[in-house]
Design a protein around this motif. Structure first.
Motif, PDB file in Angstrom:
ATOM      1  N   LYS A 143       0.716  -1.255  -0.165  1.00  0.00           N
ATOM      2  CA  LYS A 143      -0.079  -0.182   0.088  1.00  0.00           C
ATOM      3  C   LYS A 143       0.913   1.294  -0.094  1.00  0.00           C
ATOM      4  O   LYS A 143       0.300   2.351   0.354  1.00  0.00           O
ATOM      5  CB  LYS A 143      -1.055   0.132   1.266  1.00  0.00           C
ATOM      6  N   SER A 144       2.318   1.226  -0.508  1.00  0.00           N
ATOM      7  CA  SER A 144       2.911   2.382  -0.238  1.00  0.00           C
ATOM      8  C   SER A 144       3.384   3.297  -1.498  1.00  0.00           C
ATOM      9  O   SER A 144       3.335   4.337  -1.663  1.00  0.00           O
ATOM     10  CB  SER A 144       4.317   1.809   0.305  1.00  0.00           C
ATOM     11  N   HIS A 145       3.352   2.405  -2.550  1.00  0.00           N
ATOM     12  CA  HIS A 145       3.560   3.192  -4.016  1.00  0.00           C
ATOM     13  C   HIS A 145       3.179   2.425  -4.986  1.00  0.00           C
ATOM     14  O   HIS A 145       2.642   1.127  -4.819  1.00  0.00           O
ATOM     15  CB  HIS A 145       5.027   3.500  -4.107  1.00  0.00           C
ATOM     16  N   LEU A 146       3.101   2.794  -6.182  1.00  0.00           N
ATOM     17  CA  LEU A 146       2.740   2.022  -7.399  1.00  0.00           C
ATOM     18  C   LEU A 146       1.165   2.037  -7.248  1.00  0.00           C
ATOM     19  O   LEU A 146       0.700   0.600  -7.710  1.00  0.00           O
ATOM     20  CB  LEU A 146       3.679   0.924  -7.866  1.00  0.00           C
ATOM     21  N   LYS A 203      -1.725   1.501 -10.708  1.00  0.00           N
ATOM     22  CA  LYS A 203      -2.298   0.080 -11.441  1.00  0.00           C
ATOM     23  C   LYS A 203      -2.905  -0.570 -10.469  1.00  0.00           C
ATOM     24  O   LYS A 203      -3.584  -1.607 -11.042  1.00  0.00           O
ATOM     25  CB  LYS A 203      -0.895  -0.504 -11.991  1.00  0.00           C
ATOM     26  N   LYS A 204      -3.316  -0.278  -9.414  1.00  0.00           N
ATOM     27  CA  LYS A 204      -4.079  -1.123  -8.469  1.00  0.00           C
ATOM     28  C   LYS A 204      -5.425  -0.871  -8.354  1.00  0.00           C
ATOM     29  O   LYS A 204      -5.831   0.477  -8.479  1.00  0.00           O
ATOM     30  CB  LYS A 204      -3.380  -1.378  -7.060  1.00  0.00           C
ATOM     31  N   ALA A 205      -6.326  -1.455  -8.184  1.00  0.00           N
ATOM     32  CA  ALA A 205      -7.699  -1.459  -8.588  1.00  0.00           C
ATOM     33  C   ALA A 205      -8.035  -0.617  -7.326  1.00  0.00           C
ATOM     34  O   ALA A 205      -7.489  -0.913  -5.952  1.00  0.00           O
ATOM     35  CB  ALA A 205      -8.548  -2.878  -8.497  1.00  0.00           C
TER      36      ALA A 205
END
Length: 65
Positions: A29-32, A35-37
């Motif tokens: 849950k920290s970065h990128l 792209k996550k729903a």
């Protein structure tokens, strides 16, 4: 003999519940996050309990024994 110190990151990360269980935050849950729903990110908000396989290691970091 010197004092035994608690692991600094562990005391900020893990919390002991009233019943003696250890809570941990969810990973990924920290970065990128683009792209996550949204549903996936929402479910990562909560916390969960440390599994039995890792419990002894976390207790050792927190010096709970």
């Amino acid at each position: 003999m010197p004092k035994v110190k608690t692991h600094s990151r562990a005391k900020k990360t893990f919390k002991v519940t009233g019943s003696g269980n250890i809570k941990r935050p969810k990973a990924f849950k920290s970065h990128l996050l683009t792209k996550k729903a949204t549903k996936r990110k929402r479910h990562l908000r909560g916390s969960s309990l440390v599994s039995d396989a890792n419990l002894n290691m976390v207790k050792r970091l927190l010096r709970l024994r």
